[in-house]
Design a protein around this motif. Sequence first.
Motif, short mmCIF file in Angstrom:
data_model
loop_
_atom_site.label_atom_id
_atom_site.label_comp_id
_atom_site.label_asym_id
_atom_site.label_seq_id
_atom_site.Cartn_x
_atom_site.Cartn_y
_atom_site.Cartn_z
N GLN A 98 0.82 -1.20 0.00
CA GLN A 98 0.00 0.00 0.00
C GLN A 98 0.86 1.25 0.00
N SER A 99 1.93 1.26 0.78
CA SER A 99 2.78 2.45 0.85
C SER A 99 3.56 2.65 -0.45
N LEU A 100 3.89 1.56 -1.14
CA LEU A 100 4.61 1.67 -2.41
C LEU A 100 3.69 1.98 -3.57
N GLY A 101 2.39 1.90 -3.36
CA GLY A 101 1.43 2.19 -4.42
C GLY A 101 1.43 1.16 -5.52
N ILE A 102 1.62 -0.10 -5.17
CA ILE A 102 1.64 -1.17 -6.17
C ILE A 102 0.21 -1.43 -6.64
N ARG A 103 0.03 -1.36 -7.96
CA ARG A 103 -1.27 -1.61 -8.57
C ARG A 103 -1.15 -2.75 -9.56
N VAL A 104 -2.06 -3.71 -9.48
CA VAL A 104 -2.00 -4.91 -10.30
C VAL A 104 -3.18 -4.93 -11.26
N VAL A 105 -2.92 -5.28 -12.53
CA VAL A 105 -3.94 -5.35 -13.57
C VAL A 105 -3.79 -6.67 -14.31
N ALA A 106 -4.90 -7.29 -14.65
CA ALA A 106 -4.87 -8.56 -15.37
C ALA A 106 -4.75 -8.31 -16.87
N ALA A 107 -3.91 -9.12 -17.53
CA ALA A 107 -3.82 -9.07 -18.99
C ALA A 107 -5.10 -9.65 -19.58
N GLU A 108 -5.69 -8.95 -20.52
CA GLU A 108 -6.96 -9.38 -21.07
C GLU A 108 -7.02 -9.13 -22.57
N MET A 109 -7.86 -9.91 -23.23
CA MET A 109 -8.06 -9.75 -24.65
C MET A 109 -8.90 -8.50 -24.91
N GLY A 381 -5.37 -13.36 -18.42
CA GLY A 381 -5.67 -13.58 -17.01
C GLY A 381 -4.48 -13.42 -16.09
N GLU A 382 -3.26 -13.51 -16.60
CA GLU A 382 -2.08 -13.29 -15.75
C GLU A 382 -2.05 -11.84 -15.30
N LYS A 383 -1.67 -11.62 -14.05
CA LYS A 383 -1.70 -10.29 -13.47
C LYS A 383 -0.31 -9.67 -13.51
N VAL A 384 -0.28 -8.42 -13.96
CA VAL A 384 0.98 -7.68 -14.07
C VAL A 384 0.89 -6.42 -13.21
N VAL A 385 2.04 -5.94 -12.78
CA VAL A 385 2.12 -4.74 -11.95
C VAL A 385 2.14 -3.52 -12.87
N ALA A 386 1.17 -2.63 -12.69
CA ALA A 386 1.08 -1.43 -13.51
C ALA A 386 1.61 -0.19 -12.82
#
Length: 410
Positions: A98-109, A381-386
């Motif tokens: 949370q402090s680093l502001g890590i945001r995760v998004v799933a790869a999608e078609m 569906g794999e999640k990557v850090v944005a």
Amino acid sequence: MTDATSAARWRAAILAAVLIAGGGGYWLGQRGDSHAPGGTPADSRKILYYYDPMFPNQKFDKPGKSPFMDMQLEPKYADEAGGSGTGPGITVDPAARQSLGIRVVAAEMGSLAATFDVNGSVDFNQRDVAIVQARSGGFVERVYRLAPGDVIGAGTPIADLQLPEWGGAQTEYLSVKKLGRPDLTSAARQRLRLMGMPEGVIAEVDRTGRTGGRLTVRAPIGGVVQTLNARAGVTLATGQTLAEISGLGTVWLNAALPEAQAGLVNIGQRATATLTAFPGESFAGRVVAILPTTTADSRTLTVRIELANRGGRLRPGMFAAVALGGDAKPALLVPSEAVIRTGTRSIVMLEKGDGRYHPAEVVAGREGGGKTEILRGLAPGEKVVASGQFLLDSEASLTGLTVRPLEPAQ
């Protein structure tokens, strides 16, 4: 020396030897517990390899002194590689995430239109050019008030010419016509055409029966006068150029296309141009040519786009922004900021679950609308850090974490 004294010395020497032997055995026993060859280390944690903290990517099988720095190699334990023994990756606890502001998004078609923006400038359509010449020898009687750069319409008079050869040919034609021989009359009329005489002039000679070698030269098309060589009193030779006119019905937009995107543009592809001179308006056109040479300084190709120029509003030299586009195509998409480009490859940080992250190599494709196409290296569906991925990538490099390689291309 008495026998008693000798016996006392022997007893002292034997006692010293026993003490030394006991102490040496104790020291060897202690050394064997921790570093004896083939023994078990006092620390039961499994060592994967040894490394220099200043050069974490270099791995060594045995302990010792670093060949790079004046320091001992550090061991890398199995439970450190994945954070608490959960497997390979970088572990970040929830509070730190949370402090680093890590945001995760799933790869999608999704659908990514093959559109991208380039810049260009408006130029004359070099296929819409008219050359006004003298069809016969003579001289210029009068030049109308024109100058290079003037915009004129089709039929605008340019100069009055006196052509003596035409007068003589017209006199012969009228003489042959009086003979009443249709075949000879037709041949004489054809001779007038071959001399470049317009049908209107021949019809006037037929109607009036009078000859005249005077001709008013008019602009065959509307456009811009590029050159004007007609001057009053100048003697003309057959085929001498009097004026050159560039049409304005259509114009070319020469756009500079980076060579990396050359494969995305085809002849006939549509394009849309916007100009600062006309805010809020767009001009539709199509690609008519891709020039075969690349500009060495900017590494760009010239894409020639033809635009309709209603009212002559588009003027050569104007600057324009061009959107080249094709049909939307399905693609595996991730946010563009999630892709880390190192110069030699592209990397994304995967979320593996349980707060673990692992770098993976990918092949990136087109970009548009804040999204990047992933051609290889990721599955839907794999999640990557944005957000915050650069911190994780730095940590992965420092710990020598292996990047997940690309699968062999099919």
